[in-house]
Design an enzyme around this catalytic site. Structure first.
Site, PDB file in Angstrom:
ATOM      1  N   GLY A   1       0.778  -1.238   0.000  1.00 49.76           N
ATOM      2  CA  GLY A   1       0.000   0.000   0.000  1.00 49.76           C
ATOM      3  C   GLY A   1       0.808   1.286   0.000  1.00 49.76           C
TER       4      GLY A   1
ATOM      5  CD  GLU B   1       3.007   1.800   7.187  1.00 48.85           C
ATOM      6  OE1 GLU B   1       2.434   1.736   6.085  1.00 48.85           O
ATOM      7  OE2 GLU B   1       3.028   0.857   7.995  1.00 48.85           O
ATOM      8  CG  ASP B   2      -0.490   2.364   3.433  1.00 49.29           C
ATOM      9  OD1 ASP B   2      -0.033   2.191   4.582  1.00 49.29           O
ATOM     10  OD2 ASP B   2      -0.958   1.435   2.754  1.00 49.29           O
TER      11      ASP B   2
ATOM     12  CG  ASP C   1      -6.511   0.531  11.290  1.00 51.87           C
ATOM     13  OD1 ASP C   1      -7.339   1.331  11.718  1.00 51.87           O
ATOM     14  OD2 ASP C   1      -6.810  -0.628  10.990  1.00 51.87           O
TER      15      ASP C   1
ATOM     16  CE  LYS D   1      -9.358   3.560   8.565  1.00 52.16           C
ATOM     17  NZ  LYS D   1      -9.738   2.197   8.147  1.00 52.16           N
TER      18      LYS D   1
ATOM     19  CG  PHE E   1     -12.371  -0.704   3.894  1.00 56.07           C
ATOM     20  CD1 PHE E   1     -11.454  -1.469   4.607  1.00 56.07           C
ATOM     21  CD2 PHE E   1     -12.332  -0.736   2.515  1.00 56.07           C
ATOM     22  CE1 PHE E   1     -10.507  -2.251   3.946  1.00 56.07           C
ATOM     23  CE2 PHE E   1     -11.388  -1.516   1.841  1.00 56.07           C
ATOM     24  CZ  PHE E   1     -10.478  -2.273   2.564  1.00 56.07           C
TER      25      PHE E   1
ATOM     26  CG  ASP F   1      -5.754  -3.922  -0.673  1.00 56.99           C
ATOM     27  OD1 ASP F   1      -5.279  -3.385   0.345  1.00 56.99           O
ATOM     28  OD2 ASP F   1      -6.199  -5.089  -0.682  1.00 56.99           O
TER      29      ASP F   1
HETATM   30  P1  IMP Z   1      -2.311  -1.342  11.791  1.00 57.59           P
HETATM   31  O1  IMP Z   1      -1.980   0.097  12.052  1.00 57.59           O
HETATM   32  O2  IMP Z   1      -1.351  -2.293  12.430  1.00 57.59           O
HETATM   33  O3  IMP Z   1      -3.722  -1.654  12.196  1.00 57.59           O
HETATM   34  O4  IMP Z   1      -2.217  -1.686  10.255  1.00 57.59           O
HETATM   35  C1  IMP Z   1      -2.269  -0.718   9.282  1.00 57.59           C
HETATM   36  C2  IMP Z   1      -2.346  -1.420   7.945  1.00 57.59           C
HETATM   37  O5  IMP Z   1      -3.680  -1.911   7.744  1.00 57.59           O
HETATM   38  C3  IMP Z   1      -2.079  -0.458   6.803  1.00 57.59           C
HETATM   39  O6  IMP Z   1      -0.730  -0.435   6.445  1.00 57.59           O
HETATM   40  C4  IMP Z   1      -2.978  -0.994   5.710  1.00 57.59           C
HETATM   41  O7  IMP Z   1      -2.284  -1.967   4.978  1.00 57.59           O
HETATM   42  C5  IMP Z   1      -4.115  -1.654   6.428  1.00 57.59           C
HETATM   43  N1  IMP Z   1      -5.299  -0.758   6.476  1.00 57.59           N
HETATM   44  C6  IMP Z   1      -5.744  -0.083   7.554  1.00 57.59           C
HETATM   45  N2  IMP Z   1      -6.850   0.613   7.277  1.00 57.59           N
HETATM   46  C7  IMP Z   1      -7.120   0.377   5.976  1.00 57.59           C
HETATM   47  C8  IMP Z   1      -8.173   0.851   5.085  1.00 57.59           C
HETATM   48  O8  IMP Z   1      -9.066   1.625   5.450  1.00 57.59           O
HETATM   49  N3  IMP Z   1      -8.117   0.390   3.806  1.00 57.59           N
HETATM   50  C9  IMP Z   1      -7.142  -0.478   3.368  1.00 57.59           C
HETATM   51  N4  IMP Z   1      -6.147  -0.919   4.167  1.00 57.59           N
HETATM   52  C10 IMP Z   1      -6.133  -0.503   5.461  1.00 57.59           C
HETATM   53 MG    MG Z   2       0.784  -0.367   5.074  1.00 57.44          MG
END
Ligand code: IMP
Ligand code: MG
Length: 215
Positions: free
Chosen positions: A59, A113-114, A117, A145, A166, A173
């Site tokens: 991503g 990072e994209d 979350d 987020k 989402f 993706d």
């Molecule tokens: P986390 O912060 O460990 O929960 O993971 C973050 C990852 O979850 C990101 O790098 C994305 O790959 C994926 N992700 C989180 N939110 C979204 C979304 O809204 N759409 C698509 N991928 C997401």
């Molecule tokens: Mg990512």
């Protein structure tokens, strides 16, 4: 049964505004403008040190590609791919599927990072990278987020704070598709969009009919 007076009762057959399955959250111009600002900030902060920008596949590559051009500075880029050990468990522990090629020791490292979350993946990743002895280690996240955060993770640069919905496009993706969209879409009804992917196109160009032809 009667609904509260201030809420329409669906059973009464009143016309209800249907909630759109998908909507445009950030258009391409707004994204590009913000990425341009982030690039200028990064260039100013890393002047003279030639950082290593680390992108997490898949991503993050769309953002990285635009960010390096916006920053237009001496830097190196490297990539890693990770997968969750157990998607059902929110531990953040990941398996490194593809490691970096560059040696991070003594380097100024910026993780690009994209989206952040829960922050679990990034926290784990930062621990792994910190163990390699970089001179500095910071994070540039396009999207935050924040409502979903489980572990606090310091972000040095953030493009936009986004709601807990989402998101699709600009690298993100939907079932491994749609990463190439230049805008960011918010999907409120995944089933509807899976059944009719054209809903994404309609949301991406709500003013298509009204927009004058380019030129
Ligand atoms: P986390 O912060 O460990 O929960 O993971 C973050 C990852 O979850 C990101 O790098 C994305 O790959 C994926 N992700 C989180 N939110 C979204 C979304 O809204 N759409 C698509 N991928 C997401
Ligand atoms: Mg990512």
């Amino acid at each position: 049964m009667t609904a509260p007076a201030d809420q329409p009762d669906p059973a009464a057959g009143l016309p209800l505004e249907p909630r759109p399955a998908v909507r445009l959250l950030i258009d391409r111009e707004t994204l590009q403008e913000r990425v341009g600002e982030l690039g200028a900030e990064v260039r100013a902060d890393y002047e003279g040190v030639e950082p290593i920008l680390v992108s997490v596949l898949r991503g993050g590559v769309v953002f990285l590609a635009d960010l390096v051009r916006a920053a237009a500075m001496p830097c190196r880029a490297d990539f890693m791919a990770i997968s969750r050990f157990d998607a059902s468990e929110d531990t953040g522990v990941v398996r490194i599927e593809k490691d970096l090629d560059l040696d991070l020791s003594g380097a100024h490292v910026l993780v690009v990072e994209d989206i952040v979350d829960t922050g679990l993946t990034l926290t784990y990743l930062l621990r792994v990278l910190a163990a390699r002895g970089p001179a500095s280690l910071r994070v540039c996240a396009l999207l935050d987020k924040r409502a979903r955060r489980i572990v606090d993770v310091p972000l040095s640069y953030v493009g936009f704070e986004v709601p807990d919905v989402f998101l699709v496009g600009y690298g993100l993706d939907l079932d491994e598709r749609e990463r190439g969209r230049s805008e960011l879409l918010a999907v409120d009804d995944l089933d509807a969009v899976r059944a009719d992917p054209a809903l994404l196109d309609q949301a991406a160009r709500p003013d298509a009919a009204a927009r004058p032809a380019a030129g």
